[in-house]
Design a protein around this motif. Structure first.
Motif, short mmCIF file in Angstrom:
data_model
loop_
_atom_site.label_atom_id
_atom_site.label_comp_id
_atom_site.label_asym_id
_atom_site.label_seq_id
_atom_site.Cartn_x
_atom_site.Cartn_y
_atom_site.Cartn_z
N ASP A 103 40.44 106.59 5.25
CA ASP A 103 41.22 105.15 5.49
C ASP A 103 41.31 104.48 4.50
OD1 ASP A 103 41.44 106.26 8.21
OD2 ASP A 103 39.60 104.97 8.75
N LEU A 104 40.39 104.27 3.61
CA LEU A 104 40.34 103.52 2.35
C LEU A 104 41.53 103.82 1.32
CD1 LEU A 104 39.22 101.14 0.85
CD2 LEU A 104 37.45 102.44 -0.06
N ARG A 105 41.58 105.27 1.24
CA ARG A 105 42.57 105.86 0.30
C ARG A 105 43.84 105.33 0.95
NH1 ARG A 105 44.64 111.55 -0.87
NH2 ARG A 105 44.86 111.52 -3.23
N ASP A 106 44.26 105.59 2.10
CA ASP A 106 45.49 105.48 2.75
C ASP A 106 45.97 104.03 2.47
OD1 ASP A 106 46.01 107.91 3.52
OD2 ASP A 106 45.30 107.59 5.60
N MET A 107 44.69 102.80 2.76
CA MET A 107 45.10 101.69 2.80
C MET A 107 45.71 101.34 1.07
SD MET A 107 42.37 98.28 2.89
CE MET A 107 42.00 98.57 1.14
N LEU A 108 44.92 101.85 0.23
CA LEU A 108 45.52 101.68 -0.89
C LEU A 108 46.76 102.16 -1.44
CD1 LEU A 108 41.91 102.30 -2.79
CD2 LEU A 108 43.12 100.09 -2.97
N LEU A 109 46.85 103.62 -1.02
CA LEU A 109 48.35 104.16 -0.96
C LEU A 109 49.38 103.19 -0.58
CD1 LEU A 109 47.41 107.79 -0.25
CD2 LEU A 109 48.28 106.92 -2.68
N ASP A 110 49.14 102.86 0.85
CA ASP A 110 50.33 101.89 1.61
C ASP A 110 50.34 100.74 0.73
OD1 ASP A 110 50.46 104.16 3.40
OD2 ASP A 110 48.94 103.13 4.72
N SER A 111 49.55 100.14 -0.09
CA SER A 111 49.81 98.83 -0.76
C SER A 111 50.70 99.06 -1.98
CB SER A 111 48.52 98.33 -1.15
OG SER A 111 47.99 98.79 -2.39
N LEU A 112 51.07 100.39 -2.48
CA LEU A 112 51.79 100.50 -3.60
C LEU A 112 53.37 100.88 -3.13
CD1 LEU A 112 49.25 102.90 -5.26
CD2 LEU A 112 49.80 100.65 -5.87
N PRO A 113 54.39 100.78 -4.10
CA PRO A 113 55.74 101.12 -3.69
C PRO A 113 55.57 102.58 -3.83
CG PRO A 113 55.43 99.69 -5.73
CD PRO A 113 54.09 100.13 -5.39
N ALA A 114 56.67 102.90 -2.79
CA ALA A 114 56.81 104.39 -2.53
C ALA A 114 56.61 105.52 -3.64
CB ALA A 114 58.07 104.46 -1.69
N ASP A 115 57.29 104.88 -4.78
CA ASP A 115 57.62 106.01 -6.02
C ASP A 115 56.26 105.69 -6.93
OD1 ASP A 115 58.11 103.44 -6.87
OD2 ASP A 115 59.86 104.11 -7.98
N ALA A 116 55.19 105.05 -6.72
CA ALA A 116 54.10 104.71 -7.30
C ALA A 116 53.34 106.00 -7.59
CB ALA A 116 53.20 103.74 -7.29
N VAL A 117 53.22 106.96 -6.87
CA VAL A 117 52.25 108.13 -6.82
C VAL A 117 53.31 109.23 -6.90
CG1 VAL A 117 50.62 109.54 -5.90
CG2 VAL A 117 50.69 107.01 -5.51
N ARG A 118 53.11 110.19 -7.94
CA ARG A 118 53.84 111.28 -8.28
C ARG A 118 53.05 112.44 -7.92
NH1 ARG A 118 57.66 109.25 -12.06
NH2 ARG A 118 58.19 107.15 -11.28
N TRP A 119 53.14 113.06 -6.53
CA TRP A 119 52.20 114.11 -5.92
C TRP A 119 52.55 115.46 -6.77
CZ3 TRP A 119 48.45 112.37 -3.26
CH2 TRP A 119 48.65 111.10 -2.64
N GLY A 120 51.73 116.35 -6.90
CA GLY A 120 52.05 117.93 -7.30
C GLY A 120 52.24 117.82 -8.86
N HIS A 121 51.75 117.00 -9.68
CA HIS A 121 51.44 116.90 -11.28
C HIS A 121 50.29 117.16 -11.61
CE1 HIS A 121 55.56 115.09 -10.52
NE2 HIS A 121 55.69 115.06 -11.87
N ALA A 122 49.80 118.26 -11.96
CA ALA A 122 48.50 118.58 -12.40
C ALA A 122 48.31 118.23 -14.11
CB ALA A 122 48.30 120.03 -12.15
N PHE A 123 47.64 117.63 -14.58
CA PHE A 123 47.26 117.02 -16.09
C PHE A 123 47.30 118.49 -16.56
CE2 PHE A 123 44.58 116.37 -19.51
CZ PHE A 123 45.54 115.45 -20.17
#
Length: 369
Positions: A103-123
């Motif tokens: 729930d805490l992670r979802d709250m933080l994710l939902d507070s960001l612009p939709a394109d702020a997190v790029r999923w599927g990008h392994a360093f």
């Protein structure tokens, strides 16, 4: 100024949120394919981390998802002796509420612009302002922030330090919908944290917001390869439960009943930590937050320090826009002092848990003179 954050955990997301509030471009690169790619674990005790959530403008949203009753505590010995019971009044302040990690992670994710997190990008690697990913893609950055957790790969760009095993191995199990399926066990566990400590072992049961009770059976003073020699058949959940009960000889039948009632979700975890007081020479274009910087024993400080790391670095970058090296050095000075103190405290608690009279020492910790 482009901030590249590797890892969508608490520290990385808190940093991205604070930067967003200050109009600074940041992108979070996460190796998982989506926010739902895996379970996020159990409850978190958020206390000092609330300062970071205030800086992020999220404290009201946090209070809406936090559970004040999660502050309840019950401490017992293996023979059933109740040492401590703390029940939280309904009107108690949210000093140390529990919140589901997801729930805490979802709250933080939902507070960001939709394109702020790029999923599927392994360093994969980084140098000279270019970040490379396992799929062959790349991205530029002015500052690289490793927020990639205990097994951080970014950490190697700053220090040779690696986590070391603490002599603790945990088998995690759980009971779903405990109020309906096992009301008598639900009443025993209570609304918050339930600890049984003694004989070099502990059983920690924790009520989650979804009605599941997560249970960790901890074996202290055990080697890193202990699971291989423990005769716990992890491919057979029913046999795992039976073996765990065998490893709790003389324990009150109510406690072994908790193990017997668990479902088939079983997870073994070996506990490691970075050296207490770890520091590194400041670099002008890279730094670390969260477990990547200061992995500690799991006694309630890690998530709080990660949130504070993210907010502290974000505020330093906002205060020194155009001067990333100064911002990084300012953040690291504050972070090293703050997390060094937290790591020392966490190490002391870890020592208490491994002592022969651990239950009495923990009682003194929770009820100091």
């Amino acid at each position: 100024m482009i901030i590249a954050i590797v890892g969508a955990g608490m520290g990385g997301l808190a940093l991205a949120r604070v930067l967003h509030l200050h109009g600074i471009e940041a992108v979070v690169y996460e190796r998982e394919s989506s926010r739902a790619a895996r379970g996020q674990g159990g409850m978190l005790d958020i206390h000092s981390g609330q300062r970071a959530l205030r800086e992020a403008g999220l404290i009201d949203r946090f209070h809406a998802i936090a559970r004040s009753e999660g502050q309840d505590m019950r401490l017992l010995e293996p023979d059933g002796t109740l040492l401590l019971r703390q029940d939280t009044p309904e009107d108690a302040p949210l000093d140390r509420p529990e919140v589901d990690r997801a729930d805490l992670r979802d709250m933080l994710l939902d507070s960001l612009p939709a394109d702020a997190v790029r999923w599927g990008h392994a360093f994969n690697s980084a140098d000279n302002g270019l970040l490379r990913f396992a799929d062959g893609s790349s991205a530029t950055y002015d500052l690289l922030v490793g927020a990639d957790g205990a097994q951080s790969r970014v950490r190697a760009l700053l220090t040779d330090a690696r986590p070391a095993h603490l002599g603790q191995n945990v088998v995690e199990v759980g009971i779903p919908d405990i109020d309906r399926t096992h009301p008598e066990l639900a009443a025993m566990v209570g609304r918050g944290n339930f600890w049984v400590i003694g004989n070099g072992l502990s059983l920690a049961a924790q009520r989650n917001g979804d009605g599941r009770v997560r249970i960790g059976v901890c074996f202290y003073n055990t080697p890193e390869n202990w699971f291989a020699t423990s005769a716990i058949p992890f491919d057979d959940p029913a046999a795992v439960r039976a073996r765990l009960i065998e490893l709790l000889p003389g324990w009150d039948a109510r406690f072994t009943a908790l193990i017997a009632a668990c479902d088939d979700l079983v997870a073994p975890r070996s506990i490691s930590a970075l050296p207490v007081g770890l520091i590194w020479p400041s670099q002008p274009d890279r730094t670390l937050v969260g477990d990547a910087a200061h992995l500690m024993p799991p006694v309630g400080e890690g998530a709080n320090m990660a949130l504070l790391d993210g907010a502290s670095l974000g505020l330093a970058l906002a205060a020194h826009q155009g001067d990333i090296p100064t911002a990084v050095a300012t953040y690291e000075r504050e972070m090293f002092e703050r997390t060094g103190a937290a790591a020392r405290m966490s190490a002391r608690v870890q020592e208490l848990l491994t002592a022969p009279d651990a239950s009495r020492r923990m009682l003194a910790f929770f009820q100091p003179d």
